[in-house]
Design a protein around this motif. Sequence first.
Motif, PDB file in Angstrom:
ATOM      1  N   CYS A  40       2.548  -1.932 -15.013  1.00  0.00           N
ATOM      2  CA  CYS A  40       1.530  -0.554 -15.063  1.00  0.00           C
ATOM      3  C   CYS A  40       0.493  -0.818 -14.210  1.00  0.00           C
ATOM      4  N   GLU A  41       0.257  -2.125 -13.751  1.00  0.00           N
ATOM      5  CA  GLU A  41      -0.946  -2.436 -13.029  1.00  0.00           C
ATOM      6  C   GLU A  41      -0.690  -2.520 -11.664  1.00  0.00           C
ATOM      7  N   ALA A  42       0.567  -2.777 -11.239  1.00  0.00           N
ATOM      8  CA  ALA A  42       0.988  -2.730  -9.899  1.00  0.00           C
ATOM      9  C   ALA A  42       0.796  -1.272  -9.291  1.00  0.00           C
ATOM     10  N   PRO A  43       0.430  -1.438  -7.982  1.00  0.00           N
ATOM     11  CA  PRO A  43       0.371  -0.339  -7.161  1.00  0.00           C
ATOM     12  C   PRO A  43       1.778   0.332  -6.503  1.00  0.00           C
TER      13      PRO A  43
ATOM     14  N   PRO B 262       6.770  -5.101  -5.325  1.00  0.00           N
ATOM     15  CA  PRO B 262       8.054  -5.566  -5.661  1.00  0.00           C
ATOM     16  C   PRO B 262       8.465  -5.162  -6.924  1.00  0.00           C
ATOM     17  N   LEU B 263       7.495  -5.169  -8.123  1.00  0.00           N
ATOM     18  CA  LEU B 263       7.884  -5.009  -9.382  1.00  0.00           C
ATOM     19  C   LEU B 263       8.585  -3.780  -9.497  1.00  0.00           C
ATOM     20  N   LEU B 264       8.421  -2.698  -8.663  1.00  0.00           N
ATOM     21  CA  LEU B 264       8.450  -1.462  -8.830  1.00  0.00           C
ATOM     22  C   LEU B 264       9.832  -0.927  -7.863  1.00  0.00           C
ATOM     23  N   LYS B 265      10.615  -1.997  -7.347  1.00  0.00           N
ATOM     24  CA  LYS B 265      11.304  -1.724  -6.320  1.00  0.00           C
ATOM     25  C   LYS B 265      12.541  -0.877  -6.954  1.00  0.00           C
ATOM     26  N   ASP B 266      13.022  -1.103  -8.206  1.00  0.00           N
ATOM     27  CA  ASP B 266      14.080  -0.240  -8.776  1.00  0.00           C
ATOM     28  C   ASP B 266      13.821   1.184  -8.991  1.00  0.00           C
ATOM     29  N   LEU B 267      12.359   1.600  -8.980  1.00  0.00           N
ATOM     30  CA  LEU B 267      12.268   3.042  -8.959  1.00  0.00           C
ATOM     31  C   LEU B 267      12.964   3.817  -8.139  1.00  0.00           C
ATOM     32  N   PRO B 268      13.288   5.187  -8.541  1.00  0.00           N
ATOM     33  CA  PRO B 268      13.723   6.066  -7.337  1.00  0.00           C
ATOM     34  C   PRO B 268      12.563   5.961  -6.227  1.00  0.00           C
ATOM     35  N   ARG B 269      13.363   6.435  -5.037  1.00  0.00           N
ATOM     36  CA  ARG B 269      12.452   6.283  -3.845  1.00  0.00           C
ATOM     37  C   ARG B 269      11.276   7.165  -3.882  1.00  0.00           C
TER      38      ARG B 269
ATOM     39  N   GLY C 221      -0.405  -2.692   7.574  1.00  0.00           N
ATOM     40  CA  GLY C 221       0.509  -2.925   8.700  1.00  0.00           C
ATOM     41  C   GLY C 221       1.514  -4.064   8.290  1.00  0.00           C
ATOM     42  N   GLU C 222       1.777  -5.189   8.928  1.00  0.00           N
ATOM     43  CA  GLU C 222       2.409  -6.188   8.786  1.00  0.00           C
ATOM     44  C   GLU C 222       3.996  -5.850   8.754  1.00  0.00           C
ATOM     45  N   GLY C 223       4.543  -4.900   9.183  1.00  0.00           N
ATOM     46  CA  GLY C 223       5.756  -4.224   9.078  1.00  0.00           C
ATOM     47  C   GLY C 223       6.368  -4.434   7.546  1.00  0.00           C
ATOM     48  N   TRP C 224       5.331  -3.747   6.766  1.00  0.00           N
ATOM     49  CA  TRP C 224       5.754  -3.672   5.399  1.00  0.00           C
ATOM     50  C   TRP C 224       6.638  -2.393   5.037  1.00  0.00           C
ATOM     51  N   ARG C 225       7.467  -2.687   4.116  1.00  0.00           N
ATOM     52  CA  ARG C 225       8.470  -1.539   3.364  1.00  0.00           C
ATOM     53  C   ARG C 225       7.960  -1.654   2.071  1.00  0.00           C
ATOM     54  N   PRO C 226       8.251  -0.591   1.348  1.00  0.00           N
ATOM     55  CA  PRO C 226       8.071  -0.493  -0.180  1.00  0.00           C
ATOM     56  C   PRO C 226       9.160  -1.235  -0.806  1.00  0.00           C
ATOM     57  N   GLY C 227       8.590  -1.986  -1.719  1.00  0.00           N
ATOM     58  CA  GLY C 227       9.446  -3.079  -2.562  1.00  0.00           C
ATOM     59  C   GLY C 227       9.598  -4.237  -1.906  1.00  0.00           C
ATOM     60  N   GLU C 228       8.677  -4.377  -0.864  1.00  0.00           N
ATOM     61  CA  GLU C 228       8.772  -5.796  -0.380  1.00  0.00           C
ATOM     62  C   GLU C 228       7.227  -6.447  -0.750  1.00  0.00           C
ATOM     63  N   PRO C 229       7.232  -7.873  -0.729  1.00  0.00           N
ATOM     64  CA  PRO C 229       5.826  -8.334  -1.003  1.00  0.00           C
ATOM     65  C   PRO C 229       5.055  -8.071   0.452  1.00  0.00           C
ATOM     66  N   TRP C 230       3.723  -8.259   0.016  1.00  0.00           N
ATOM     67  CA  TRP C 230       2.763  -8.065   1.252  1.00  0.00           C
ATOM     68  C   TRP C 230       1.890  -9.462   1.337  1.00  0.00           C
TER      69      TRP C 230
END
Length: 673
Positions: A317-320, A324-331, A542-551
């Motif tokens: 619940c604290e994760a924005p 990565p903790l939310l990677k299994d949620l629908p897009r 930036g960092e080439g980040w994608r949702p679900g990946e660590p930054w």
Amino acid sequence: MSPSSSDQSASATDTTPVAPPPIPTYEEALEATARAEANPSAEHIPPPQWPPVSEDSKTSANTSTRSANTTRSTSSTSRRPGAKKAAPAGTPAGGNDPRFENGPLAVVDVDDDGQVLAYCTGGLVLDVPAKSIPALVEWTLREAKLGQPKLSGPGKDADPLLVLTESALERYGLPTTLTEEEKHAGRIPEGHKVIKQLVRAEWKLTKRGFGPWARIYRPAQGSERACVQLCIPSWNALDTRHWGEAGQLPPAELARVLGVYASRVMTPRGSTAVTGLELMTALHPSTRASEPDADGKRHSEHNPGSLSKDPVDCAPCEAPDGHPLLKDLPRFHVRGPGEKLFEEAYDWARPMTDAECTLRHLVGIDVNMAFAAGANGLVVGLGAPTHVKAPVFDAKLPGSWLVDLSHADLSRVKVGKDKWADLDASLLPSPFTPKGERPEGPAWYATPTVAYAVELGYDVAPLEAHVRYESGRYLDGWYNRLRDAYLATMADLGVDADLAPADFLAAMDGYKARDPELAIVVSAVKATVKGGLGKLRERPRGEGWRPGEPWRALSRPTWRPDIRAAVISRTRINLHRKIVKHAAFTGQYPIAILSDCVVYAANGESPLDFLPYREGKPLPGGFKLGINPGLVKHEGTQDVLWGEEVRERFNAPQLNLARYIKDGTVTDVDNGE
């Protein structure tokens, strides 16, 4: 790898006459230095001096440095040509530590004669012999005597900071401004000639590269540190939202501004946000040296009261969003209050009542250092969360709680022991949501928010929680340091902490004009508070980040969104408590609230026209005028007609007037909030 710096000690003075050694070239001097570094266990022999120093210049150096330098030593710092005094700087240099006798930093500039000068704190100016950036780094670590002692026992000394002006950038082969591509990347290209020079000299850069706040270092050898921090104002190192026009100041004045900030907060390590976060670690390092074991050796161990040296996962619940903790949620899933902790500062407003429209003025008051005050004495989690079902609420246990507060009715609240007050709930914001809306069902809240519901007299029954049993007042030292910096600088500007209300308002009027440079320091200190707390929940950059990946920020032990949420929760609750006390006593209600600014309607232009003072004493538990964190100052006054006209012009009856109360200018310019 985190860069580290070494403490350079001066060798003892040898008064035995000897024949002068052959005069070395600059390259020979650097080569000898490198050999000494490569073999640290060998008997120490001072590297050759460069540039060569004549006996006349030695005498000159002895007689024209500050009065504290009354003895000769073979330290290369004392070989510099005579020190020159800059304009009065009003700040001491390095204090009592001989390693850092010239202060924490220097502004490097080139004068009209082409001489490179280092403007230090305290008005001292040093001649700089270095012809390249690698040589400048070497000179800084070996001769300049710049740096700052550690802020806590287990901590580390601050690395020296060099601020490079545009003329210094030109001298050392660096661009005076960054291209759009370089600004976006935050650095100059890896193939730049200066970076190649550093590589050849076996210096390294951090992962951020050579940008506005470049760090140049060599890997630590034991406790030896070798690191220099650069600050490049013309590359936008000093954000104008926080540092004002500091980047445009002459070198001596810039050294004064940064020197006062460094002495009262810490040597800047980057933006005010980065420095705010680094200050937490500097005051509470994660490890310390243990007591000696059976063999007399010390080992690294956890430092009680600090965060762990390794990052810990937050609760889901604290994760924005995108964590990565939310990677299994629908897009395209949007989390609601029952899935996401949403503790933010107030942004609330309401239409004015008919009675308020008959008054003449809108008066804004602003809480001093509100978020710092919210951090003071706050118990926060130090370790990982533990998930519990149907817990009994414990106000002393930091964490996040899923609880239904929709039954809390502000029309009747508890304002003291066995004392209740009847209020007009339609004129008050809910204390539980940033927009002031009444909750509609179970939602996640930080501990201070739930505790306030109990304080108001309402029962709470959490459905579940993520709590942290290992806890402590981690931010107390951080708050104390920033509070003292703020109060000392405001006192220098003529605003003391013990002024009577009317005298305080008079002292605050035009205080920035009394010393514009110190006013910049005040702005930077306040930005350090807000920025440091914001960094606790830093998002991808930036960092080439994608949702679900660590930054990148997730790898820091100080990435702690739960601590940020707790501070904001407590700050918002502190403000609401004062609003309720004020309403219960006076019948006056706020018209708009933005973060730490509250707007009331009044017949006069001053806060004293609506704040209830009796014989100079404020309402207990209410708003109090003063400069201390948590007290309030006058933010601005506008006519009621101005407020109605602005709302009508934008067809927004609930436009937040607190955003524009300071000078009446309606704009969408980003002010750094």
